[in-house]
Write a protein that holds these residues in place. Structure first.
Motif, mmCIF file in Angstrom:
data_model
loop_
_atom_site.group_PDB
_atom_site.id
_atom_site.type_symbol
_atom_site.label_atom_id
_atom_site.label_comp_id
_atom_site.label_asym_id
_atom_site.label_seq_id
_atom_site.Cartn_x
_atom_site.Cartn_y
_atom_site.Cartn_z
ATOM 1 N N VAL A 1 0.852 -1.194 0.000
ATOM 2 C CA VAL A 1 0.000 0.000 0.000
ATOM 3 C C VAL A 1 0.886 1.242 0.000
ATOM 4 N N ALA A 2 0.312 2.385 -0.322
ATOM 5 C CA ALA A 2 1.033 3.656 -0.244
ATOM 6 C C ALA A 2 1.104 4.062 1.228
ATOM 7 N N SER A 3 2.216 3.716 1.863
ATOM 8 C CA SER A 3 2.330 3.935 3.300
ATOM 9 C C SER A 3 2.555 5.396 3.666
ATOM 10 N N SER A 4 2.731 6.268 2.666
ATOM 11 C CA SER A 4 2.788 7.697 2.967
ATOM 12 C C SER A 4 1.467 8.170 3.578
ATOM 13 N N ASP A 5 0.398 7.411 3.323
ATOM 14 C CA ASP A 5 -0.892 7.639 3.975
ATOM 15 C C ASP A 5 -1.097 6.494 4.952
ATOM 16 N N ALA A 6 -0.840 6.758 6.227
ATOM 17 C CA ALA A 6 -0.862 5.690 7.236
ATOM 18 C C ALA A 6 -2.232 5.045 7.380
ATOM 19 N N THR A 7 -3.281 5.713 6.910
ATOM 20 C CA THR A 7 -4.606 5.106 7.013
ATOM 21 C C THR A 7 -4.756 3.937 6.040
ATOM 22 N N ASN A 8 -3.813 3.770 5.104
ATOM 23 C CA ASN A 8 -3.868 2.668 4.145
ATOM 24 C C ASN A 8 -3.405 1.333 4.735
ATOM 25 N N ILE A 9 -2.787 1.353 5.891
ATOM 26 C CA ILE A 9 -2.192 0.144 6.456
ATOM 27 C C ILE A 9 -3.198 -1.003 6.464
ATOM 28 N N GLU A 10 -2.739 -2.184 6.004
ATOM 29 C CA GLU A 10 -3.631 -3.337 5.886
ATOM 30 C C GLU A 10 -3.405 -4.405 6.952
ATOM 31 N N THR A 11 -2.289 -4.360 7.655
ATOM 32 C CA THR A 11 -2.041 -5.353 8.703
ATOM 33 C C THR A 11 -3.205 -5.372 9.687
ATOM 34 N N LEU B 1 15.749 9.996 3.963
ATOM 35 C CA LEU B 1 14.956 10.836 4.865
ATOM 36 C C LEU B 1 14.031 11.797 4.114
ATOM 37 N N ARG B 2 14.110 11.787 2.790
ATOM 38 C CA ARG B 2 13.072 12.472 2.015
ATOM 39 C C ARG B 2 11.824 11.604 1.895
ATOM 40 N N LEU B 3 11.940 10.345 2.360
ATOM 41 C CA LEU B 3 10.808 9.418 2.373
ATOM 42 C C LEU B 3 10.375 9.090 3.798
ATOM 43 N N ALA B 4 11.354 8.883 4.682
ATOM 44 C CA ALA B 4 11.035 8.474 6.049
ATOM 45 C C ALA B 4 10.269 9.570 6.788
ATOM 46 N N ASP B 5 9.430 9.146 7.736
ATOM 47 C CA ASP B 5 8.600 10.085 8.513
ATOM 48 C C ASP B 5 7.675 10.897 7.622
ATOM 49 N N GLY B 6 7.316 10.341 6.488
ATOM 50 C CA GLY B 6 6.434 11.027 5.552
ATOM 51 C C GLY B 6 7.217 11.682 4.438
ATOM 52 N N PRO B 7 6.908 11.372 3.176
ATOM 53 C CA PRO B 7 7.633 11.966 2.048
ATOM 54 C C PRO B 7 7.396 13.469 1.938
ATOM 55 N N ASP B 8 8.327 14.135 1.264
ATOM 56 C CA ASP B 8 8.239 15.590 1.107
ATOM 57 C C ASP B 8 6.850 16.034 0.671
ATOM 58 N N GLU B 9 6.301 15.324 -0.315
ATOM 59 C CA GLU B 9 5.062 15.777 -0.939
ATOM 60 C C GLU B 9 3.879 15.779 0.028
ATOM 61 N N VAL B 10 3.878 14.842 0.977
ATOM 62 C CA VAL B 10 2.797 14.811 1.979
ATOM 63 C C VAL B 10 2.864 16.054 2.851
ATOM 64 N N HIS B 11 4.075 16.416 3.267
ATOM 65 C CA HIS B 11 4.234 17.609 4.103
ATOM 66 C C HIS B 11 3.953 18.880 3.310
ATOM 67 N N GLN B 12 4.353 18.910 2.041
ATOM 68 C CA GLN B 12 4.061 20.076 1.211
ATOM 69 C C GLN B 12 2.551 20.263 1.052
ATOM 70 N N ARG B 13 1.848 19.157 0.838
ATOM 71 C CA ARG B 13 0.396 19.210 0.667
ATOM 72 C C ARG B 13 -0.266 19.781 1.915
ATOM 73 N N SER B 14 0.131 19.274 3.080
ATOM 74 C CA SER B 14 -0.477 19.730 4.333
ATOM 75 C C SER B 14 -0.124 21.179 4.625
ATOM 76 N N LEU B 15 1.149 21.530 4.411
ATOM 77 C CA LEU B 15 1.587 22.891 4.703
ATOM 78 C C LEU B 15 0.897 23.898 3.776
ATOM 79 N N ALA B 16 0.782 23.551 2.509
ATOM 80 C CA ALA B 16 0.118 24.453 1.551
ATOM 81 C C ALA B 16 -1.352 24.660 1.913
ATOM 82 N N ARG B 17 -2.015 23.599 2.332
ATOM 83 C CA ARG B 17 -3.415 23.730 2.729
ATOM 84 C C ARG B 17 -3.569 24.694 3.901
#
Length: 404
Positions: free
Chosen positions: A142-152, A381-397
Motif C-alpha cells: 500500500v502507499a504507506s505515505s498515507d498511514a490510514t492505508n495500512i492493511e495489517t 529521509l526524504r521518504l522516512a517520517d512522511g515523504p516531502d510531498e505529503v508535508h508540502q500538501r499539508s503545509l500548503a493547505r
C-alpha cells in the motif's frame, strides 16, 4: 533575541565534542574492520559496546528523553545541538549514546503511553542499552505515505490479539539485539473515523509466526550499523491483549506523537552530516590540484562551499526555532515549522553531499570515503517520517486556509 545556548547545553556540547573527537571518530575504522571479522554482519562490533560504556561513564546517555525520570530531562531546544554533533558520525555516535532511531521513538512511546508492566519489561532494558527495538508501520503493498492505508490486521480473540500482515523497511530488525517490535495495524478496519481504525501492540521477536525474512537494501547498502531495514511477516502472531499500547484506535495519534521529536532529531543529525561534508570538501579542495591550481582556487568549488555554509546556517536556525516552538507551544503549535524542516533539511543536505561527492570524484562514490553512504542515508529521509510531498500538501493547505 538571544541565540546563545544555556549553560547546561554548552557544558554538554563541550563534553560531547570531546567524546566525539577522542572516542567516536577514531573508532569508525575500527568498527568497520571488526564487522568484517564477525560471524554475522548484523552482530555488534565490540568497539560499539566500548563506546556505550564510555558514554555512560561520562554521563552522555539517553540525552534525547525529555522526561527526567528516564533520561537527561533536556528540552527539544537543549537536545537539538547535541543531536547535530552526533550527525558527524551517524553510524556510531547515536548508538554510542543510546540515542539512535528507532529506539528513541519507541522509548518515547513506552514512556508516554506504556503501562507500568510494559515499561518494566521493555523500557527498562532499552534505557540500559541492553536490547534494541523496531517500529513496524510501513508496508510494501500500500502507499504507506498515507498511514490510514495500512492493511495489517490486529484482531481481538478472547484475551489475545492475532496479527497478520507484511511490513518492510523495518529499521533495526536484523540486529540480533532487537527483541521487541511495536506493530501498527488495524483493529477496526471498518470504523467510521479512518484515524481511529489503527492500534499499536508490542510483539516480542521470538513470538511464533513472526518471521524476519530479509534485509532490504538502501541504494545498495544494507546499513549494518543501524541493524538493517528488514521485511517482516506476521502470520497469525498471537500476543496477550495486555500488549496493546494505549487504547484501541489510538495508534494513529501515538504515531503522530512519536514523529514530532523524531523529526527534530533527524534534521539536526542531518545538519551535522552537512557540516562533516563541508569539512571533507574543504580538506579535499586544499590538497588537490587540477588544471594548474588547487581546487580551492577554482571558482565553482568556492561557490559550492559558500552556498553550503549559507544553507547550513539557514537550516540550523529554522530547526532550532522549531525546537523552541515545540517546547513553548507544543507540537501542534509548531506544526508548520515541523513540516518545513522535514521538507527543507533532507533536500538541502542531499544537495550538499552531492556537491561533496562531485568534488571528490571517483573517491566520493567509493568505500574509501563516507560520502556515498551518508548520501544514501540522507536521501532516504526524504521518504522516512512522511515523504516531502505529503508535508508540502499539508503545509500548503494550511497557508491557503488563511485566504479562504
Amino acid at each position: 533575541m538571544d541565540f546563545a545556548f544555556d549553560a547546561r547545553t554548552e557544558e554538554l556540547r563541550e563534553r560531547l565534542l570531546a567524546f566525539m573527537a577522542t572516542h567516536v571518530l577514531p573508532a569508525e575504522r575500527t568498527a568497520e574492520e571488526q564487522r568484517a571479522a564477525l560471524a554475522s554482519p548484523w552482530d555488534t562490533p565490540p568497539v560499539v559496546e566500548e563506546l556505550k560504556a564510555e558514554a555512560r561513564r561520562q554521563g552522555l546517555w539517553n540525552l534525547f528523553l525529555p522526561d527526567a525520570e528516564y533520561g537527561a530531562g533536556l528540552t527539544n531546544l537543549q537536545y537539538a545541538p547535541l543531536a547535530e554533533i552526533t550527525g558527524h558520525s551517524p553510524q556510531l555516535a547515536p548508538t554510542a549514546l543510546n540515542c539512535a532511531a528507532p529506539d528513541t521513538g519507541n522509548m518515547e512511546v513506552l514512556a508516554q503511553f506504556g503501562t507500568e508492566a510494559q515499561r518494566k519489561q521493555w523500557l527498562t532494558p532499552l534505557l540500559a542499552g541492553e536490547i534494541r527495538s523496531a517500529f513496524a508501520m510501513t508496508e510494501p503493498d500500500v502507499a504507506s505515505s498515507d498511514a490510514t492505508n495500512i492493511e495489517t490486521r490486529i484482531d481481538r480473540d478472547g484475551d489475545d490479539y492475532v496479527i497478520n500482515g507484511r511490513k518492510w523497511y523495518i529499521s533495526g530488525a536484523m540486529n540480533p539485539l532487537c527483541q521487541i517490535f511495536i506493530v501498527m495495524g488495524k483493529t477496526d478496519p471498518d470504523g467510521p473515523d479512518i484515524r481511529r481504525q489503527q492500534s499499536m501492540v508490542l510483539v516480542p521477536r521470538d513470538t511464533p509466526g513472526l518471521e524476519v525474512k530479509r534485509a532490504m537494501r538502501v541504494y545498495g547498502y544494507e546499513d549494518h550499523s543501524h541493524g538493517g531495514h528488514a521485511e517482516v511477516v506476521f502470520d497469525n502472531v498471537r500476543v496477550p491483549a495486555s500488549n496493546l499500547i494505549g487504547e484501541e484506535g489510538g495508534g494513529f495519534a501515538i504515531a503522530q506523537a512519536r514523529l514530532g521529536p523524531g523529526r527534530i532529531h533527524h534534521c539536526m543529525r542531518l545538519i551535522g552530516i552537512a557540516e562533516r561534508a563541508i569539512e571533507l570538501m574543504c580538506r579535499r579542495a586544499v590538497t588537490r590540484t587540477a588544471f594548474g591550481k588547487p581546487l580551492a582556487q577554482q571558482g565553482v568549488i568556492q561557490e559550492w562551499i559558500a552556498d553550503a555554509r549559507v544553507a547550513v546556517e539557514q537550516l540550523r536556525l529554522l530547526v532550532l526555532k522549531t525546537a523552541w516552538l515545540m517546547d513553548t507551544v507544543g507540537n501542534k503549535g509548531a506544526h508548520t515549522e515541523i513540516q518545513a524542516i522535514k521538507i527543507a533539511t533532507p533536500r538541502t543536505v542531499v544537495d550538499i553531499l552531492d556537491r561533496a561527492v562531485q568534488l571528490y570524484g571517483a573517491g566520493g562514490v567509493s568505500q574509501d570515503s563516507p560520502l556515498a553512504e551518508l548520501w544514501a542515508g540522507a536521501r532516504t529521509l526524504r521518504l522516512a517520517d512522511g515523504p516531502d510531498e505529503v508535508h508540502q500538501r499539508s503545509l500548503a493547505r494550511r497557508e491557503l486556509k488563511k485566504y479562504r
